[in-house]
Write a protein that holds these residues in place. Structure first.
Motif, PDB file in Angstrom:
ATOM      1  N   ALA A  31       6.263  -6.990  -2.852  1.00 46.56           N
ATOM      2  CA  ALA A  31       7.397  -6.560  -3.677  1.00 46.56           C
ATOM      3  C   ALA A  31       8.246  -5.471  -3.014  1.00 46.56           C
ATOM      4  O   ALA A  31       8.854  -4.648  -3.681  1.00 46.56           O
ATOM      5  N   SER A  32       8.292  -5.473  -1.670  1.00 40.92           N
ATOM      6  CA  SER A  32       9.172  -4.532  -0.982  1.00 40.92           C
ATOM      7  C   SER A  32      10.582  -5.118  -0.886  1.00 40.92           C
ATOM      8  O   SER A  32      11.488  -4.468  -0.370  1.00 40.92           O
ATOM      9  N   LEU A  62      10.197  -3.323   5.700  1.00 39.95           N
ATOM     10  CA  LEU A  62      10.721  -2.812   4.432  1.00 39.95           C
ATOM     11  C   LEU A  62       9.592  -2.196   3.631  1.00 39.95           C
ATOM     12  O   LEU A  62       8.502  -2.769   3.548  1.00 39.95           O
ATOM     13  N   ASP A  63       9.870  -1.050   3.033  1.00 44.98           N
ATOM     14  CA  ASP A  63       8.842  -0.394   2.216  1.00 44.98           C
ATOM     15  C   ASP A  63       9.518   0.280   1.035  1.00 44.98           C
ATOM     16  O   ASP A  63      10.738   0.459   1.033  1.00 44.98           O
ATOM     17  N   ALA A  64       8.737   0.623   0.026  1.00 47.71           N
ATOM     18  CA  ALA A  64       9.224   1.407  -1.110  1.00 47.71           C
ATOM     19  C   ALA A  64       8.003   1.965  -1.808  1.00 47.71           C
ATOM     20  O   ALA A  64       6.887   1.436  -1.642  1.00 47.71           O
ATOM     21  N   ASP A  65       8.202   3.013  -2.577  1.00 44.00           N
ATOM     22  CA  ASP A  65       7.115   3.628  -3.325  1.00 44.00           C
ATOM     23  C   ASP A  65       6.421   2.560  -4.200  1.00 44.00           C
ATOM     24  O   ASP A  65       7.090   1.701  -4.767  1.00 44.00           O
ATOM     25  N   PRO A  66       5.067   2.608  -4.315  1.00 41.84           N
ATOM     26  CA  PRO A  66       4.369   1.586  -5.114  1.00 41.84           C
ATOM     27  C   PRO A  66       4.893   1.453  -6.540  1.00 41.84           C
ATOM     28  O   PRO A  66       4.966   0.335  -7.072  1.00 41.84           O
ATOM     29  N   THR A 121      13.500   0.740   0.835  1.00 40.33           N
ATOM     30  CA  THR A 121      14.400  -0.032  -0.032  1.00 40.33           C
ATOM     31  C   THR A 121      14.500   0.576  -1.432  1.00 40.33           C
ATOM     32  O   THR A 121      15.225   0.058  -2.276  1.00 40.33           O
ATOM     33  N   GLY A 122      13.740   1.678  -1.674  1.00 38.38           N
ATOM     34  CA  GLY A 122      13.664   2.268  -3.017  1.00 38.38           C
ATOM     35  C   GLY A 122      15.014   2.610  -3.613  1.00 38.38           C
ATOM     36  O   GLY A 122      15.271   2.318  -4.776  1.00 38.38           O
ATOM     37  N   ALA A 123      15.884   3.221  -2.816  1.00 35.05           N
ATOM     38  CA  ALA A 123      17.154   3.709  -3.363  1.00 35.05           C
ATOM     39  C   ALA A 123      18.315   2.772  -3.030  1.00 35.05           C
ATOM     40  O   ALA A 123      19.470   3.118  -3.254  1.00 35.05           O
ATOM     41  N   LEU A 124      18.028   1.608  -2.483  1.00 31.49           N
ATOM     42  CA  LEU A 124      19.106   0.710  -2.048  1.00 31.49           C
ATOM     43  C   LEU A 124      19.134  -0.565  -2.891  1.00 31.49           C
ATOM     44  O   LEU A 124      18.095  -1.025  -3.365  1.00 31.49           O
TER      45      LEU A 124
END
Ligand code: DC
Length: 225
Positions: free
Chosen positions: A13-14, A145-149, A202-205
């Motif tokens: 889910a990234s 690609l990564d984001a906070d869990p 990718t958290g803020a995009l």
């Protein structure tokens, strides 16, 4: 741009698959969702009544499987054992078993051979866990690609797919962290940032912004050559 290989790795889910699809469409390449093949193999294993960690049983199922790539306009679909996989590969049962099946070396070798055939048809954008590190280590465009869990769990909940389905946000977050931990800790091709990959949080995009970032990265690198 000539047919190239672009690798997009990252945890569950990234946003990898959606972004890979967008990049492939923009460049006239084809997207390969490598996780879908691992899921389809897992589904065959479960259908055969074999436990996902039964290495001998899984290897037997694998030996009888035939794969046919179906190159479409912007994506590769495939037939496994004569069937195109449907929504069953996104079920909670498959989500719970896929990490164990994907950790078996014979499964990875089989899948890697299959993935390496796809560039014969032209440019590919392949997403997964080890595409830039193991499948195409020589690719010149690699992204991670990564984001906070918690951000990823919210996304997965919105998609209504397998992980911890029906268990609410906490259940989805737990299932996602468990699968990430297993994918990172496994001995064979663990989830990791491939050497030379560009990391994108990718958290803020928005998805469109991530697609743009990848395309800019590819174009900048090509212009430099
Ligand atoms: O991307 P996904 O969630 O559909 O992937 C499902 C599983 O497949 C994931 O938990 C680990 C495995 N996988 C893998 O081991 N290597 C890949 N290149 C892609 C997926």
């Amino acid at each position: 741009m000539r047919g190239l290989i672009i690798t997009i790795d990252g945890p569950s889910a990234s946003g990898k698959s959606t972004v890979a699809r967008g990049v492939a469409a923009a460049l006239g390449y084809r997207h390969v969702d490598s996780g879908a093949l691992y899921r389809a193999i897992t589904w065959q294993v479960l259908e055969a009544g074999v436990k996902p960690d039964d290495m001998v049983g899984v290897t037997r199922v694998l030996a009888a499987l035939t794969l046919e790539w179906l190159p479409g306009e912007h994506a590769f679909l495939f037939r496994l054992a004569g069937r195109e996989p449907g929504p069953e590969i996104r079920s909670p049962a498959v989500a719970a078993a896929v990490s164990a099946v994907a950790a078996i070396p014979a499964v990875r070798e089989w899948a890697n051979r299959a993935f390496r055939q796809t560039p014969e048809w032209g440019g590919v954008v392949m997403d997964g866990r080890d595409i830039g590190s193991v499948v195409f280590p020589e690719a010149r465009h690699k992204f991670y690609l990564d984001a906070d869990p918690s951000v990823r769990a919210k996304r997965r909940l919105g998609e209504q797919t397998g992980d911890g389905a029906g268990a609410g946000l906490d259940g989805v977050l737990e299932a996602l962290k468990r699968r990430d931990a297993f994918d990172r800790a496994r001995r064979e091709a663990p989830l990791a940032v491939p050497p030379g990959a560009r990391v994108i949080d990718t958290g803020a995009l928005t998805q469109a912004e991530v697609v743009r970032t990848v395309l800019d990265g590819v174009q900048t690198e090509e212009a430099r050559r």
